[in-house]
Design a protein around this motif. Structure first.
Motif, short mmCIF file in Angstrom:
data_model
loop_
_atom_site.label_atom_id
_atom_site.label_comp_id
_atom_site.label_asym_id
_atom_site.label_seq_id
_atom_site.Cartn_x
_atom_site.Cartn_y
_atom_site.Cartn_z
N HIS A 1 2.13 -8.48 5.57
CA HIS A 1 2.04 -7.29 4.73
C HIS A 1 3.38 -6.57 4.65
O HIS A 1 3.83 -6.17 3.57
CB HIS A 1 0.98 -6.33 5.30
N TYR A 2 4.03 -6.44 5.77
CA TYR A 2 5.27 -5.67 5.83
C TYR A 2 6.39 -6.37 5.05
O TYR A 2 7.18 -5.74 4.36
CB TYR A 2 5.68 -5.45 7.27
N GLU B 1 6.07 -8.29 2.50
CA GLU B 1 5.82 -8.10 1.07
C GLU B 1 6.17 -6.68 0.64
O GLU B 1 6.78 -6.48 -0.40
CB GLU B 1 4.34 -8.40 0.75
N LEU B 2 5.77 -5.72 1.46
CA LEU B 2 6.04 -4.32 1.11
C LEU B 2 7.54 -4.07 0.97
O LEU B 2 8.00 -3.45 0.00
CB LEU B 2 5.45 -3.40 2.19
N ILE B 3 8.30 -4.58 1.93
CA ILE B 3 9.74 -4.35 1.92
C ILE B 3 10.40 -5.10 0.77
O ILE B 3 11.19 -4.54 0.00
CB ILE B 3 10.36 -4.78 3.26
N THR C 1 9.10 -6.25 -1.98
CA THR C 1 8.71 -5.66 -3.26
C THR C 1 9.45 -4.34 -3.47
O THR C 1 9.93 -4.06 -4.57
CB THR C 1 7.19 -5.41 -3.30
N GLY C 2 9.55 -3.58 -2.41
CA GLY C 2 10.22 -2.28 -2.50
C GLY C 2 11.70 -2.39 -2.78
O GLY C 2 12.31 -1.47 -3.32
N ALA D 1 13.02 -5.02 -4.49
CA ALA D 1 13.27 -5.80 -5.71
C ALA D 1 13.74 -4.89 -6.84
O ALA D 1 13.23 -3.79 -7.00
CB ALA D 1 11.99 -6.52 -6.12
#
Lengths: 213, 213
Positions: free
Chosen positions: A197-198, A200-202, A204-205, A207
């Motif tokens: 999860h982390y 992906e969050l980072i 995506t954040g 990008a």
DNA sequence: CCGTATTAACTAACCGGTTGGATAGTATCT
DNA sequence: AGATACTATCCAACCGGTTAGTTAATACGG
């Protein structure tokens, strides 16, 4: 004389003390850790701490130096992976996640030291510790330069990057206790699911938006 | 007898002890904090701690209850802001950022307790503290439901959300010391710049990709 | 090999100093 | 006067560290 039956084995003694010290320092902090407790857990006289390490501070320093070096080596390997900046950052998150999971005692000790601004860290330990900071910085800088990441403040991003994972690790004891007592409404995420999860969050954040150059 | 010149003022005494306690508990932790030190900072006899609060633990509990209630009220106000889930989350980050900045002692005390799984928290304090968890959860749930956020694990997201800000706060003392000693390569972000960065990182990280339903 | 001197590893007991808390006495309120 | 607020002092328990003494491992002269 095969060594396993040796009554006196200074190397084994030192290791036993260090293992006990990791537990006790993590659980009670430097001041709260009692040399008697460390000695008891290692099934040794507490005078051995002075004999082998020169005292409580010496043992603390020794343990931390060892752990910091191991951690740096593991994280370096993560960052050094071949591929794009995105892949490198993903590898770093994975490595930090695994490290946090496998070395919870180390993380606790380090966090306590951070809270009180490294009051018990000797200069040598401090220097060794600062090596951490450079690890991610370069990956972020290059990713921003190449356009893989948005134009973010690398310093701030670095803090954010480490923060989530460490926070997950730090709150783990409390969450585990609450889960054990059945006081948690929903089940807590596992390590691997949280790391995923982390990551992906980072990523995506970081990008860049579609309209960016 | 207007009260300001009163030699004896139990209310003032209690406040002085609580103020001193916040400092000392944050700096040294529960075990490390010395009642003599608290008394000295409040310019009062340490017996007053026992008299007014029933002991070290009682003072600790009192201080924490007060701080937790204030924090909850502040964060609730942030979440309760009108607007979209995105705006609510942004408001929460702002509120948590401001809280972390303005109440560093509280954050330190709480972090120490998290590290040792709340060993010194009385049940009453624990219950009060758990109220935090529900605050963000609903915002996340609704944002996911409405499609404003990606389909993320709300529990994990909650941890990530708080982690970065708290980590920034926890490492602040060390960063400040290093900056003071000129050992920091680049200047550390300010509170407002970090909060801004973090808000963007999280909201970007939670935004659904263009291809999502 | 083998007794023996020497060193290294270890223990139990103790030390000065500090801890949180208790207590007895004093001052200041109403 | 009686209750409340406060101080000075004391105390048992405990802290990290040191010390004297004991035992195991090792070096060595014969």
């Amino acid at each position: 004389m095969d060594g396993t039956t040796a009554i006196r084995d200074p190397e084994r003694t030192r290791e036993a003390l260090k293992t006990a010290a990791r537990e006790v320092f993590a659980e009670y902090g430097f001041e709260g850790a009692k040399t008697r407790e460390i000695g008891a857990r290692a099934e040794l006289n507490k005078a051995m701490i002075n004999y082998h390490f020169g005292g409580k501070q010496g043992l603390f320093t020794e343990v931390l130096l060892e752990d910091i070096r191991e951690a740096r080596s593991r994280l370096s390997r993560g960052v050094a992976s071949t591929g794009s900046s995105t892949e490198k950052l993903a590898a770093f998150v994975e490595a930090l996640g695994r490290l946090s999971e496998e070395r919870p005692l180390f993380l606790k000790i380090l966090s306590r030291e951070l809270i009180d601004a490294g009051r018990h860290l000797e200069l040598q330990v401090e220097e060794e510790f600062f090596g951490f900071f450079g690890l991610v910085q370069e990956v972020l800088d290059r990713g921003i330069e190449s356009g893989e990441f948005r134009l973010v403040d690398p310093h701030a991003t670095h803090i954010s990057l480490v923060g989530g994972l460490v926070w997950f690790a730090l709150t783990a004891p409390l969450r585990e206790r609450l889960a054990r007592e059945g006081r948690l409404p929903a089940p807590s995420p596992t390590w691997s699911s949280y790391v995923e999860h982390y990551r992906e969050l980072i990523l995506t954040g970081l990008a860049p938006s579609a309209s960016d150059s």
